[in-house]
Design an enzyme around this catalytic site. Structure first.
Site, PDB file in Angstrom:
ATOM      1  N   GLY A 320      39.657  52.056  21.608  1.00 25.17           N
ATOM      2  CA  GLY A 320      38.833  53.211  22.297  1.00 25.17           C
ATOM      3  C   GLY A 320      39.807  54.197  23.199  1.00 25.17           C
ATOM      4  O   GLY A 320      40.987  53.874  23.035  1.00 25.17           O
ATOM      5  N   CYS A 323      41.388  53.315  26.172  1.00 26.17           N
ATOM      6  CA  CYS A 323      42.162  51.782  26.125  1.00 26.17           C
ATOM      7  C   CYS A 323      43.557  51.924  26.295  1.00 26.17           C
ATOM      8  O   CYS A 323      44.177  52.679  25.838  1.00 26.17           O
ATOM      9  CB  CYS A 323      41.663  51.194  24.817  1.00 26.17           C
ATOM     10  N   GLY A 405      38.260  54.007  31.409  1.00 24.31           N
ATOM     11  CA  GLY A 405      38.021  52.590  30.743  1.00 24.31           C
ATOM     12  C   GLY A 405      37.447  51.540  31.713  1.00 24.31           C
ATOM     13  O   GLY A 405      37.744  51.734  32.898  1.00 24.31           O
ATOM     14  N   ALA A 407      38.492  48.641  32.036  1.00 21.09           N
ATOM     15  CA  ALA A 407      39.658  47.637  32.685  1.00 21.09           C
ATOM     16  C   ALA A 407      40.573  48.628  33.102  1.00 21.09           C
ATOM     17  O   ALA A 407      41.745  48.317  33.314  1.00 21.09           O
ATOM     18  CB  ALA A 407      40.110  47.076  31.484  1.00 21.09           C
TER      19      ALA A 407
HETATM   20  P1  XMP Z   1      35.712  55.500  22.627  1.00 21.59           P
HETATM   21  O1  XMP Z   1      36.954  55.708  21.793  1.00 21.59           O
HETATM   22  O2  XMP Z   1      34.347  55.914  21.969  1.00 21.59           O
HETATM   23  O3  XMP Z   1      35.777  53.991  22.767  1.00 21.59           O
HETATM   24  O4  XMP Z   1      35.805  56.100  24.026  1.00 21.59           O
HETATM   25  C1  XMP Z   1      34.708  53.047  23.711  1.00 21.59           C
HETATM   26  C2  XMP Z   1      35.014  51.897  23.740  1.00 21.59           C
HETATM   27  O5  XMP Z   1      36.237  51.608  24.423  1.00 21.59           O
HETATM   28  C3  XMP Z   1      36.400  50.282  24.769  1.00 21.59           C
HETATM   29  N1  XMP Z   1      36.708  50.260  26.384  1.00 21.59           N
HETATM   30  C4  XMP Z   1      38.172  49.827  26.608  1.00 21.59           C
HETATM   31  N2  XMP Z   1      39.090  49.012  26.105  1.00 21.59           N
HETATM   32  N3  XMP Z   1      40.349  49.019  27.858  1.00 21.59           N
HETATM   33  C5  XMP Z   1      40.203  48.751  26.815  1.00 21.59           C
HETATM   34  O6  XMP Z   1      40.943  48.183  26.073  1.00 21.59           O
HETATM   35  C6  XMP Z   1      39.473  49.495  28.741  1.00 21.59           C
HETATM   36  O7  XMP Z   1      39.415  49.866  29.895  1.00 21.59           O
HETATM   37  C7  XMP Z   1      37.957  50.109  28.125  1.00 21.59           C
HETATM   38  N4  XMP Z   1      36.968  50.490  28.504  1.00 21.59           N
HETATM   39  C8  XMP Z   1      36.253  50.498  27.349  1.00 21.59           C
HETATM   40  C9  XMP Z   1      34.970  49.706  24.814  1.00 21.59           C
HETATM   41  O8  XMP Z   1      34.644  48.720  23.748  1.00 21.59           O
HETATM   42  C10 XMP Z   1      34.020  50.974  24.468  1.00 21.59           C
HETATM   43  O9  XMP Z   1      32.939  50.670  23.941  1.00 21.59           O
END
Ligand code: XMP
Length: 495
Positions: A320, A323, A405, A407
């Site tokens: 992501g 992420c 994110g 997290a």
């Molecule tokens: P994109 O690339 O479309 O991805 O912005 C969205 C997805 O990112 C994930 N996600 C996270 N992964 N830490 C992570 O490792 C985070 O804080 C986090 N927040 C979101 C999640 O799967 C989302 O659908």
């Protein structure tokens, strides 16, 4: 002469663990190979697919269950565009239920339980109720829910005194055109057109309200034949749940609110407590609703969740855009390989894969579907649209929206402030996500249309008429950094 022993010398230890390390690929490492195609036009490809085993959608686009991406507004836009939204879970059960209900009420052939007020309500109260529910008119009913009249924002605008009783300004029952509980949508449309009114209450013989049909809903439905609908004609919506604390009660409440699928969402889906939670949810909800589970990035993880009862598997650990898991924890599998491996593992069980994260353009959607995914989940590309939750702020003279994110430090702090102490998984010692801002963008449906346009093109180059054919027929080449450079516009500067 002393020198290095040849590697084949059996008296020296042979590297085993390092020899087992395979190469995994990301979307940028591969390209779809053009294949002889019988597809004359991109319009000739069919993008219908499955979000989960029991839930079909017209386009393979899903909005992410993040608190800066999907609440009811985004979910409504996604369902109207033929995809689906997953309402995030970082809010109380009541708040999440209210979000699902808003989607369900947004558009329906028949609103079964229309908002109403009693005859003694003042216009000030009526105005407040109409605003709270986001509607332009309310039914006026007696204690037994018998129809007394309708009050609209126009009636209120013409009466400046907020203390006036609603019965003095409403259109009374005897001047209203009404239908019966069994009135069909085409009969309703005819009645509304003949009477040149916007709202048609449906009433039982004894005068009790049975529902409400609005011209806005009827014409919206005719304009959008591909919208994702439930069996009753309401927009479909999914909702996320966790694996701890109130998750079972949350699942029950969301099903009562008529969520069409639940998404069991945890960073490390291939963990004993995620599998146990999935089994517990399945025991609680039975077959009333489809269950999606994730996230995983290996075939073993995907299979364990599928065998534990998941109706779709969400794949993606660390791809992501916000992420930081791969940096902070050193964990993840490049997304293209993760999707391909998981889809291959799930195919014999007929469980669809959702490629979650890392999609930057239509080409990535085409590659994800070519790798075997039936849908892709999108965060970043939908951030900054008018439908994404969050304030518009000005940074360096530019209007932007916050995207973070789940997290990330700020997201964890917000949950801590809301006393969601069950979310310990998302209280990491070190944040595994970042908070960012993104420029304001076009409407979500336009972003979806661009992505689907790219996918259609990728499918026609691959001679794939359907998503299933694309899953099976797509062929890829691995490319080098030189190939990647060549792939992007080069030797020019943007105007
Ligand atoms: P994109 O690339 O479309 O991805 O912005 C969205 C997805 O990112 C994930 N996600 C996270 N992964 N830490 C992570 O490792 C985070 O804080 C986090 N927040 C979101 C999640 O799967 C989302 O659908």
């Amino acid at each position: 002469m002393r020198g290095a022993a040849p590697r084949s010398d059996p008296s020296y230890p042979q590297p085993v663990r390092s020899a087992e390390i395979r190469v995994a690929l990301s979307y940028d490492d591969v390209m779809l190979i053009p294949q002889r195609s019988g597809i004359g036009s991109r319009a000739d490809v069919e993008t219908r697919t499955r979000f989960s085993r029991g839930l079909e959608i017209a386009v393979p686009i899903v909005s992410a269950n993040m608190d800066t991406i999907t609440d009811s507004n985004m979910a409504i836009a996604m369902a109207r565009a033929g995809g689906i939204g997953v309402i995030h879970r970082f809010l109380s059960v009541d708040e999440q239920v209210a979000q699902v209900q808003r989607v369900k009420r947004a558009e329906a052939l028949v609103i079964e339980d229309p908002h109403s007020v009693g005859p003694d309500a003042t216009l000030t109260k009526v105005q407040a109720e109409a605003e709270r529910h986001g509607v332009t008119g309310l039914l006026v009913v007696d204690d037994a829910n018998r129809l007394l009249g309708i009050v609209t924002s126009r009636d209120m605008a013409l009466q400046p005194d907020g203390g006036t009783r609603v019965t003095d300004v409403m259109t009374p029952r005897e001047r209203l055109v009404v239908g019966r509980p069994e009135t069909t949508s085409s009969e309703a449309l005819e009645l509304l057109r003949e009477a040149r009114v916007e709202k048609l209450p449906l009433v039982h013989d004894d005068g009790r309200v049975a529902g409400l049909v609005t011209i806005r809903d009827l014409t919206a439905r005719m304009d959008r034949p591909g919208a994702t609908l439930d069996a009753k004609g309401h927009l479909a919506v999914a909702a996320a749940i966790g694996v701890r604390g109130d998750f079972l009660a949350r699942a029950e409440a969301l099903i009562d609110a008529r969520a069409d699928a639940l998404v069991l969402d945890i960073a490390h889906g291939h963990s004993n407590h995620a599998i146990a939670a999935l089994e517990a949810v399945r025991r609680t909800v039975g077959d009333r609703v489809d269950l999606v589970a994730g996230n995983v990035a290996t075939p073993e993880g995907a299979l364990d969740l599928a065998r534990a009862g998941a109706d779709a598997i969400k794949v993606g650990v660390g791809p992501g855009s916000v992420c930081a898991t791969r940096v902070v924890a050193g964990v993840g599998v490049p997304q293209f390989s993760a999707v391909m491996d998981c889809a291959e593992a799930c195919r014999p069980l007929d469980v669809p894969v959702i490629a979650d994260g890392g999609v930057r353009a239509g080409g990535d959607v085409a590659k994800a579907v070519g790798a075997g995914a039936e849908t892709v989940m999108i965060g970043n590309l939908l951030a900054g649209t008018p439908e994404s939750p969050g304030e518009v702020v000005t940074r360096d003279g530019m209007q932007v929206k916050v995207f973070r994110g789940m997290a990330s430090g700020p997201a964890a702090a917000a949950r801590r402030a809301a006393e969601r102490e069950d979310e310990t998984e998302f209280f990491p010692v070190v944040p595994e996500g970042v908070e960012a801002v993104v420029p304001l963008k076009d409407a979500a449906r336009r972003i979806v249309a661009d992505l689907v346009g790219g996918l259609r093109s990728g499918m026609s180059y691959s001679n794939a008429h359907t998503i299933r054919e694309m899953n099976e027929k797509a062929r890829f080449v691995r490319i080098t950094p030189a190939g990647l450079r060549e792939s992007h516009p080069h030797g020019v500067s943007y105007r």
